[in-house]
Design a protein around this motif. Structure first.
Motif, PDB file in Angstrom:
ATOM      1  N   THR A  94       0.659   1.280  -3.151  1.00 21.04           N
ATOM      2  CA  THR A  94       1.021   0.168  -4.026  1.00 21.04           C
ATOM      3  C   THR A  94       1.096   0.617  -5.485  1.00 21.04           C
ATOM      4  OG1 THR A  94      -0.094  -1.298  -2.494  1.00 21.04           O
ATOM      5  CG2 THR A  94       0.378  -2.174  -4.682  1.00 21.04           C
ATOM      6  N   VAL A  95       0.070   1.346  -5.905  1.00 24.70           N
ATOM      7  CA  VAL A  95       0.068   1.834  -7.283  1.00 24.70           C
ATOM      8  C   VAL A  95       1.283   2.728  -7.528  1.00 24.70           C
ATOM      9  CG1 VAL A  95      -1.155   3.304  -8.926  1.00 24.70           C
ATOM     10  CG2 VAL A  95      -2.423   1.637  -7.572  1.00 24.70           C
ATOM     11  N   ALA A  96       1.536   3.639  -6.574  1.00 21.32           N
ATOM     12  CA  ALA A  96       2.666   4.560  -6.731  1.00 21.32           C
ATOM     13  C   ALA A  96       3.977   3.782  -6.819  1.00 21.32           C
ATOM     14  CB  ALA A  96       2.710   5.543  -5.560  1.00 21.32           C
ATOM     15  N   PHE A  97       4.118   2.744  -6.010  1.00 26.88           N
ATOM     16  CA  PHE A  97       5.350   1.960  -5.990  1.00 26.88           C
ATOM     17  C   PHE A  97       5.657   1.390  -7.370  1.00 26.88           C
ATOM     18  CE2 PHE A  97       7.699  -1.962  -5.653  1.00 26.88           C
ATOM     19  CZ  PHE A  97       8.735  -1.644  -4.793  1.00 26.88           C
ATOM     20  N   PHE A  98       4.650   0.778  -7.978  1.00 26.07           N
ATOM     21  CA  PHE A  98       4.911   0.099  -9.247  1.00 26.07           C
ATOM     22  C   PHE A  98       5.013   1.085 -10.413  1.00 26.07           C
ATOM     23  CE2 PHE A  98       3.364  -3.430  -6.671  1.00 26.07           C
ATOM     24  CZ  PHE A  98       4.388  -4.322  -6.886  1.00 26.07           C
ATOM     25  N   ILE A  99       4.194   2.130 -10.372  1.00 27.24           N
ATOM     26  CA  ILE A  99       4.187   3.072 -11.511  1.00 27.24           C
ATOM     27  C   ILE A  99       5.544   3.747 -11.682  1.00 27.24           C
ATOM     28  CG2 ILE A  99       3.369   5.388 -12.114  1.00 27.24           C
ATOM     29  CD1 ILE A  99       0.660   4.443 -12.101  1.00 27.24           C
ATOM     30  N   PHE A 100       6.165   4.188 -10.586  1.00 29.09           N
ATOM     31  CA  PHE A 100       7.422   4.920 -10.741  1.00 29.09           C
ATOM     32  C   PHE A 100       8.553   4.016 -11.193  1.00 29.09           C
ATOM     33  CE2 PHE A 100       5.376   8.081  -7.848  1.00 29.09           C
ATOM     34  CZ  PHE A 100       5.212   9.018  -8.853  1.00 29.09           C
ATOM     35  N   ASN A 158      12.519   6.847  -5.137  1.00 31.16           N
ATOM     36  CA  ASN A 158      12.302   6.930  -3.685  1.00 31.16           C
ATOM     37  C   ASN A 158      11.663   8.258  -3.302  1.00 31.16           C
ATOM     38  OD1 ASN A 158      13.136   4.454  -2.938  1.00 31.16           O
ATOM     39  ND2 ASN A 158      15.175   5.072  -2.218  1.00 31.16           N
ATOM     40  N   THR A 159      12.223   9.339  -3.831  1.00 26.86           N
ATOM     41  CA  THR A 159      11.692  10.661  -3.479  1.00 26.86           C
ATOM     42  C   THR A 159      10.316  10.887  -4.103  1.00 26.86           C
ATOM     43  OG1 THR A 159      13.951  11.458  -3.394  1.00 26.86           O
ATOM     44  CG2 THR A 159      12.214  13.119  -3.455  1.00 26.86           C
ATOM     45  N   MET A 160      10.191  10.501  -5.376  1.00 28.61           N
ATOM     46  CA  MET A 160       8.888  10.670  -6.030  1.00 28.61           C
ATOM     47  C   MET A 160       7.798   9.952  -5.241  1.00 28.61           C
ATOM     48  SD  MET A 160       9.487  10.534 -10.136  1.00 28.61           S
ATOM     49  CE  MET A 160      10.534   9.130 -10.298  1.00 28.61           C
TER      50      MET A 160
END
Lengths: 357, 326
Positions: A42-48, A322-324
């Motif tokens: 979840t964190v990764a989704f929003f941060i990028f 998406n890749t990140m």
């Protein structure tokens, strides 16, 4: 006779209780694992998605450069609109998030298409690059742990010898050196100045991946320097950590008692000092894996290895979230899984964990 | 009859950068076979260092400076101060056992009790079955059931852990047991039970016990003789009854006076504090606190001289020669 049978019954009861405790421990650890995984995704989704720069414009710029001609504004709008639809970035953020989770979990790990190598799926991209990272990173961390633990135990045990004190100074210097400096040093001296080992690339340029001795030996010689850079820095940390653990265990009352019992120094070292210092050192392995993964990404870039690190850097340039996200997802998955394994292994090493955790 | 352990001129200290700070100074002590010898003194008087020195368990910066410790056994005599590590290891547990201070943490938390009791026995050449049998028998001496062997230390209470340590220490039927503050962390009921068990072990195994403690009550309860230590030296040595009834050294008098006897009676404490090894005074080390201090006390070191039968005192008050000079 009655006393005997009642004491046996008690032991059985205790065993059942112990088994139940172990089961609850496993269940709890697994729950924590799933929750952490979800939180990290979840964190990764929003941060990028907060990273400035519109990926569509960057993509368009790349297309333009590749084709060598400028399109007019209307045409550009059409292209961008099409891509926005493909990547689903027009939806409101919460919906995107739900869609992402739905596809990732129910769609068989569908993490969307990549920009870096459009139209390849990010999933395929990650799986193709993964073996390099696992090969270099995991192997070097495990080797560093084994060497560092052994060395640290030894210099902790011989804490008052000159050689041991020298080893501490050297380890401290190596541990505070940034991993990229070590890598650059190895590339410059070992790779270029002395030309002992290849300094970049996954294998010799003229070879194709195949099961021949020539290819495998080329693969291995190319892996030595990147692995060594990782091992030197991480290994020094493990050495210092294990030394500190040994020294604190050596001050424990049970060590004095073990010596008073007339045990051989080897038994005291093996069953009392090393055995007990090892428990926190195993936990340290899991922590260090998470903390040093980013260092490996730098190493991959420096040594031009086609692993997840280089993929991440490429994706970053394109704002290819998406890749990140997929790379981060994979890293988190790997680190958490290792932590889970360590957590599950701990009760085997330390009987106290079964009760207190 | 020659003593089982004959300590002569034993000095141990803390090695610093330039010099060694004395903790135990020039101790002479005979331990008779079969007795329980109490060594009492305030915290920091060097009694634990003395125990560690006898066990050769001093760790740097602690160092054994000088002296001899003649340990007489049926098969010969050993100087514990000089014995090479390998021979010392063979003597340990078989003839020389240790019940450490801080027994609560003296068991390895990650090994089962059985492993910790038998590993030494196995290294001393017993078979697995013999080692198991001995451990069970030793546990019986301290009223523990054999099933405790399966436990980890954290599953046991403090009293049980202390008993396991005692059982381990006596499992090879050693000639000499050095017990350092063995009841300190226990409640009084458990303390009394364990002391009774220890006395029973002495009777049953015929072992000799050196009991290090700060607790005069413990000494009164089970010791035969007592050595009163002050600032790294022995102040007075004698039978428990003799010293309790008529202490000669002003320090012993103060110690015994500080034991509460009857309710309502005011306890007389010793004025001042015990000096730390860095600040041991010259002459008699007790003279700054001594109510009966006189001329030679701050200059001459009193020798531990025999007085009445079975009594030795290190005090100028009782030294006829010094008295004549003064």
């Amino acid at each position: 006779m009655t006393a005997d049978s009642s004491s046996v019954a008690l032991t059985n009861e205790q065993q059942t209780a112990e088994r139940r405790e172990v089961f609850q421990y496993v269940l709890r650890r697994f729950g924590v694992y799933l929750f952490t995984l979800w939180a990290a995704i979840t964190v990764a989704f929003f941060i990028f998605r907060l990273v400035p720069g519109d990926p569509m414009n960057i993509l368009l710029g790349n297309i333009t450069r590749a084709e060598g001609r400028q399109r007019d504004a209307a045409e550009q709008e059409v292209i961008i609109a099409r891509y926005r639809k493909i990547f689903g970035v027009d939806d409101p953020l919460p919906l995107q998030y739900v869609n992402y989770l739905r596809k990732a979990i129910l769609g068989g790990l569908d993490l969307g298409p990549s920009f870096v190598e459009y139209p390849a799926q990010t999933k395929d991209l990650v799986f193709r690059r993964m073996p390099w990272t696992i090969g270099i990173f995991t192997t070097s961390v495990l080797l560093a742990w084994l060497v560092g633990t052994g060395l640290g135990a030894l210099i902790g045990w011989l804490q008052r010898s000159r050689l041991s004190q020298l080893a501490v100074v050297i380890s401290t210097l190596l541990q505070i050196t940034p991993v990229y400096l070590v890598a650059l040093g190895l590339i410059i001296y070992v790779g270029y100045t002395w030309r002992i080992l290849p300094a970049g690339g996954p294998y010799a340029r003229h070879l194709q991946p195949e099961w021949t001795w020539e290819f495998i030996s080329s693969l291995l010689t190319h892996a030595i320097l990147p692995m060594l850079s990782n091992m030197i820095v991480i290994g020094a940390g493990f050495t210092l950590g294990m030394r500190a653990l040994m020294i604190s265990v050596l001050g424990e009352d049970y060590l004095t008692f073990a010596r008073a019992k007339g045990l051989s120094p080897y038994t005291v070292l093996k069953d009392y000092a090393f055995r007990n210092a090892l428990i926190p050192q195993v936990t340290a392995l899991a922590i260090i894996v998470g903390a040093t993964l980013n260092g490996t990404f730098i190493i991959e870039v420096l040594f031009q290895l086609p692993g997840l690190g280089t993929l991440f850097v490429q994706a970053m340039g394109l704002r290819d979230f998406n890749t990140m996200q997929a790379v981060v997802l994979f890293s988190i998955f790997a680190v958490l899984t290792l932590t889970l394994i360590v957590d599950l292994a701990l009760p085997l090493l330390d009987p106290r964990v079964r009760r207190t955790a | 009859m020659p003593a089982l352990l004959e300590i002569r001129g034993l000095s141990a200290g803390l090695r610093g950068r330039r010099s060694v700070t004395p903790v135990v100074s020039d101790v002479d002590l005979d331990v008779q076979a079969g007795e329980i010898l109490g060594v009492v003194g305030e915290s920091g008087c060097g009694k634990s260092t003395l125990a560690a020195a006898i066990m050769r368990l001093l760790v740097p910066p602690q160092v054994l400076q000088s002296g001899s410790m003649n340990f007489r056994l049926a098969d010969g005599s050993y100087d514990l101060a000089q014995l090479p590590a390998r021979e010392l290891r063979q003597l340990r547990w078989r003839q020389l056992s240790y019940i450490p201070q801080g027994s609560m943490n003296s068991l390895n938390p990650v090994l089962r009790v059985e492993r910790q009791m038998t590993d030494t026995l196995l290294q001393h050449g017993l078979t697995k079955a013999e080692a198991h049998k001995r451990s069970v028998a030793a546990l019986e001496l301290v009223n523990l059931e054999p099933k405790i062997l399966e436990s980890y230390p954290h599953e046991l209470s403090g009293g049980m852990r202390q008993r396991v340590i005692i059982a381990a220490a006596v499992s090879m039927r050693p000639a000499l047991i050095v017990a350092d503050e063995l009841t300190t962390a226990l409640d009084v009921v458990t303390q009394r039970q364990i002391l009774q068990e220890l006395a029973a072990i002495r009777d049953e195994l015929g072992a000799t016990i050196i009991l290090i403690t700060h607790d005069m009550g413990v000494v009164a309860q089970i010791a035969d003789r007592v050595a009163v230590m002050y600032a790294g030296k022995i102040a007075e040595l004698g039978t428990v009854n003799g010293i309790f009834e008529a202490p000669l050294h002003p320090y012993s008098q103060g110690l015994i006076g500080s034991i509460p006897r009857e309710s309502g009676q005011r306890v007389e404490g010793l004025p001042g504090e015990a000096p730390s090894p860095w600040k041991y005074p010259g002459g008699c080390r007790f003279h700054p606190r001594c109510p009966e201090v006189f001329a030679p006390c701050n200059e001459r070191i009193p020798a531990l001289l025999p007085q009445k039968p079975e009594r030795r005192v290190a005090c100028h008050l009782y030294d006829a020669e010094v008295a004549a000079d003064a």
